[in-house]
Write an enzyme that holds these catalytic residues in place. Sequence first.
Site, short mmCIF file in Angstrom:
data_model
loop_
_atom_site.label_atom_id
_atom_site.label_comp_id
_atom_site.label_asym_id
_atom_site.label_seq_id
_atom_site.Cartn_x
_atom_site.Cartn_y
_atom_site.Cartn_z
CG ASP A 22 -2.19 1.21 1.06
OD1 ASP A 22 -1.92 1.58 -0.07
OD2 ASP A 22 -2.32 1.36 2.18
CB THR A 44 0.87 -12.76 2.81
OG1 THR A 44 1.65 -11.71 1.67
CG2 THR A 44 0.44 -13.53 2.17
#
Length: 164
Positions: A34, A123
Amino acid sequence: MATIEYVLGDITEQEVDVIVNAANSSLLGGGGVDGAIHRKGGPEVLDACRKLRAGHYGGGLKTGQAVATPAGRLKARWVVHTVGPVWSATEDRSALLADCHHNALKVAKSLGARSIAFPAISTGIYRWPVEDAARIANAAVRDAGIELIRFVLFDEKTLNAYRP
């Protein structure tokens, strides 16, 4: 039938129509994938996310949902933001992780995209076990209706888990 590729690399460098962002619900940037997408995409990505927050997504993006913004300075045309679930040992959230992939593909198809790059959603900081995330992701993108699906993985262990 889609071509599915598995590469070791940096998702922000992919020359595809859509890069999928493993976003946080605020849509305003964060760490990991992100943060990298927001930094490399520049202010255009953040501005588009702020507009989404000022409108329909005032409370943020819900887990499993997906929404598109322009890609700013990235090589892609669009970023599709999706919020992955946090892994839980006591609650099966697999359907939400599959929804991230299904909904990202649905948004990409609505944009007319022919190629898409996915990271290993959930993850990282969300602690989803890599092997399980890989199984869910691979099953979710099968028969997606997009010409090229590329999983861009950040290390050899993750690459080996995703590659069939």
